[in-house]
Design a protein around this motif. Structure first.
Motif, PDB file in Angstrom:
ATOM      1  N   SER A  10       0.864  -1.121   0.071  1.00 54.95           N
ATOM      2  CA  SER A  10      -0.091   0.034   0.070  1.00 54.95           C
ATOM      3  C   SER A  10       1.004   1.363  -0.127  1.00 54.95           C
ATOM      4  N   ALA A  11       2.100   1.068   0.449  1.00 52.68           N
ATOM      5  CA  ALA A  11       3.080   2.281   0.314  1.00 52.68           C
ATOM      6  C   ALA A  11       4.405   1.963  -0.470  1.00 52.68           C
ATOM      7  N   ASN A  12       5.462   2.430   0.220  1.00 48.23           N
ATOM      8  CA  ASN A  12       6.882   2.143  -0.467  1.00 48.23           C
ATOM      9  C   ASN A  12       7.418   0.600   0.045  1.00 48.23           C
ATOM     10  N   LYS A  13       6.614   0.065   0.700  1.00 48.33           N
ATOM     11  CA  LYS A  13       7.365  -1.275   1.139  1.00 48.33           C
ATOM     12  C   LYS A  13       6.127  -2.384   0.215  1.00 48.33           C
ATOM     13  N   ILE A  14       7.074  -3.467  -0.059  1.00 49.56           N
ATOM     14  CA  ILE A  14       6.124  -4.454  -0.849  1.00 49.56           C
ATOM     15  C   ILE A  14       6.682  -5.827  -0.080  1.00 49.56           C
ATOM     16  N   GLY A  15       5.543  -6.572   0.536  1.00 50.11           N
ATOM     17  CA  GLY A  15       5.704  -7.810   1.219  1.00 50.11           C
ATOM     18  C   GLY A  15       4.843  -8.882   0.838  1.00 50.11           C
ATOM     19  N   ILE A  16       5.223 -10.048   0.873  1.00 48.94           N
ATOM     20  CA  ILE A  16       4.522 -11.271   0.687  1.00 48.94           C
ATOM     21  C   ILE A  16       4.744 -12.423   1.975  1.00 48.94           C
ATOM     22  N   GLY A  17       3.800 -12.655   2.775  1.00 47.81           N
ATOM     23  CA  GLY A  17       4.143 -13.500   3.926  1.00 47.81           C
ATOM     24  C   GLY A  17       3.051 -14.604   3.851  1.00 47.81           C
ATOM     25  N   ILE A  18       3.481 -15.701   4.482  1.00 52.18           N
ATOM     26  CA  ILE A  18       2.934 -16.718   4.637  1.00 52.18           C
ATOM     27  C   ILE A  18       2.455 -17.167   6.103  1.00 52.18           C
ATOM     28  N   MET A  19       1.287 -17.258   6.484  1.00 53.38           N
ATOM     29  CA  MET A  19       0.996 -17.612   7.831  1.00 53.38           C
ATOM     30  C   MET A  19       0.074 -18.980   7.775  1.00 53.38           C
ATOM     31  N   LYS A  20       0.586 -20.019   8.918  1.00 52.70           N
ATOM     32  CA  LYS A  20      -0.242 -21.254   9.003  1.00 52.70           C
ATOM     33  C   LYS A  20      -0.547 -21.251  10.561  1.00 52.70           C
ATOM     34  N   ASP A  21      -1.563 -21.048  10.938  1.00 53.77           N
ATOM     35  CA  ASP A  21      -2.266 -21.048  12.306  1.00 53.77           C
ATOM     36  C   ASP A  21      -1.405 -20.295  13.144  1.00 53.77           C
ATOM     37  N   GLY A  22      -1.113 -18.832  12.804  1.00 54.13           N
ATOM     38  CA  GLY A  22      -0.440 -18.187  13.889  1.00 54.13           C
ATOM     39  C   GLY A  22       1.126 -18.579  13.766  1.00 54.13           C
ATOM     40  N   VAL A  23       1.556 -19.267  12.922  1.00 50.61           N
ATOM     41  CA  VAL A  23       2.997 -19.320  12.520  1.00 50.61           C
ATOM     42  C   VAL A  23       3.589 -18.514  11.435  1.00 50.61           C
ATOM     43  N   VAL A  24       4.404 -17.653  11.462  1.00 48.71           N
ATOM     44  CA  VAL A  24       5.054 -16.990  10.277  1.00 48.71           C
ATOM     45  C   VAL A  24       5.877 -18.140   9.474  1.00 48.71           C
ATOM     46  N   LEU A  25       5.566 -18.474   8.425  1.00 47.08           N
ATOM     47  CA  LEU A  25       6.184 -19.271   7.607  1.00 47.08           C
ATOM     48  C   LEU A  25       7.555 -18.815   6.605  1.00 47.08           C
ATOM     49  N   SER A  26       6.981 -17.554   6.128  1.00 42.70           N
ATOM     50  CA  SER A  26       7.910 -16.810   5.509  1.00 42.70           C
ATOM     51  C   SER A  26       7.165 -15.267   5.258  1.00 42.70           C
TER      52      SER A  26
END
Ligand code: MG
Length: 335
Positions: A10-26
């Motif tokens: 939405s601004a000057n950062k671009i990110g893609i994240g994957i969550m599995k039941d509260g755990v950050v996978l990436s």
């Protein structure tokens, strides 16, 4: 088990994240950094995001060791934010959702910050201060909505700090706010600045104009240093934010305060907020730069909550909007 991939830009950062039941996978991310003295324009920012988004998507899947078939839902930022970057990221999210045959969930960016903060810190029902380059709000949950208790009447606090950084020509790498924070540590003289709290709301544009002018006059005459101005600006605007947060905490009888958004990783703000919380028998929660700065995992986390409680965004409704208020979202996942 529910796996959600989240797209944020939405601004000057671009990110893609994957969550599995509260755990950050990436949670890979890139930042569009402009030269000192310059801000980021929507079209240039969108071009940056277009250039890196597929690389980040590959990284997110590889780091999580997942294939597209392992994903249950694709979440993306609907708004608020800058139009062109939002469109770019939503387009890719929509495309992969169709390619992979997965449901879409459109996420409010502010709700993403709140849910990621709650997940990481385990704060249960906090009064939230959301502070960033584009947003300044004091929020608390009540009756299926995140209610806005107070907010900026003009520019965001992060925008005030970023634009001041441009005036004194300091680097935008890693972020102007981070560099203001480092310089503020070396400030020794407090320069009195306007203080603009209006009830539950705050105003920063007058303070910015004042300090811009002061910078030109006081720095050239040697009355104070750039470090002194960074220090004074931080002390003033953070005191305003702590004041309106305290009023919301008193009203709600909160025992928890959660600070989210890019400005939320500022240690001085956290310290001032902790002092206020200590006086009120409340606990202060904050996250580090991985999660308080815009990122994909926060959109995945809010998307996870939304998807599990029945939200799905139809393809024809998967548009973006530059204005999307926190209290527009029905919070179906909390008691
Ligand atoms: Mg944000």
């Amino acid at each position: 088990m529910t796996v959600v991939i989240g797209f944020e830009g939405s601004a000057n950062k671009i990110g893609i994240g994957i969550m599995k039941d509260g755990v950050v996978l990436s949670n890979p991310r890139r930042t569009y950094v402009t030269p000192p003295g310059q801000g980021f324009l929507p079209s240039d920012t969108a071009r940056h995001h277009r250039g890196v988004i597929l690389t980040i998507l590959k990284e997110a899947l590889e780091e999580a060791q997942l294939r597209p078939s392992d994903i249950d839902c694709v979440a993306f930022t609907k708004g608020p934010g800058m139009g062109a970057p939002l469109v770019t990221v939503a387009l890719v999210a929509r495309t992969v959702a169709q390619l992979w045959g997965k449901p879409l969930v459109a996420v409010n960016h502010c709700v993403g910050h709140i849910e990621m903060g709650r997940q990481i810190t385990r704060a249960d029902n906090p009064t939230v201060l959301y502070v960033s380059g584009g947003n300044t709000q004091v929020i608390a949950y009540s009756d299926r909505r995140y209610r806005i208790f107070g907010e900026t009447l003009d520019i965001a606090v992060g925008n005030c700090l970023d634009r001041f950084a441009r005036v004194i020509k300091i680097s935008n790498d890693p972020s102007p706010g981070y560099n203001v924070e480092q310089m503020a540590k070396k400030g020794t003289r407090y320069v009195e600045l306007p203080y603009a709290v209006k009830g539950m709301d705050v105003s920063f544009s007058g303070i910015l104009s004042y300090v811009e002018e002061a910078a030109h006059k006081m720095l050239s005459s040697g009355q104070c240093t750039a470090e002194d101005l960074c220090f004074s600006l931080q002390e003033t605007v953070f005191a305003m934010l702590v004041e309106i947060t305290e009023r919301a905490v008193a009203h709600c009888g909160s025992r928890e305060v959660l600070v989210v958004g890019g400005v939320g990783c500022n240690r001085r703000l956290q310290e001032m907020m902790s002092e206020m919380c200590a006086c009120r028998n409340a606990k202060m929660f904050a996250t580090d730069e991985r999660f308080c700065i815009d990122n994909g995992a926060m959109i995945a986390q809010a998307g996870w909550e939304m998807f599990r409680s029945g939200h799905v965004t139809k393809l024809e409704d998967s548009w973006i909007t530059q204005r999307h208020r926190t209290d527009e979202v029905e919070v179906t996942w909390r008691e």
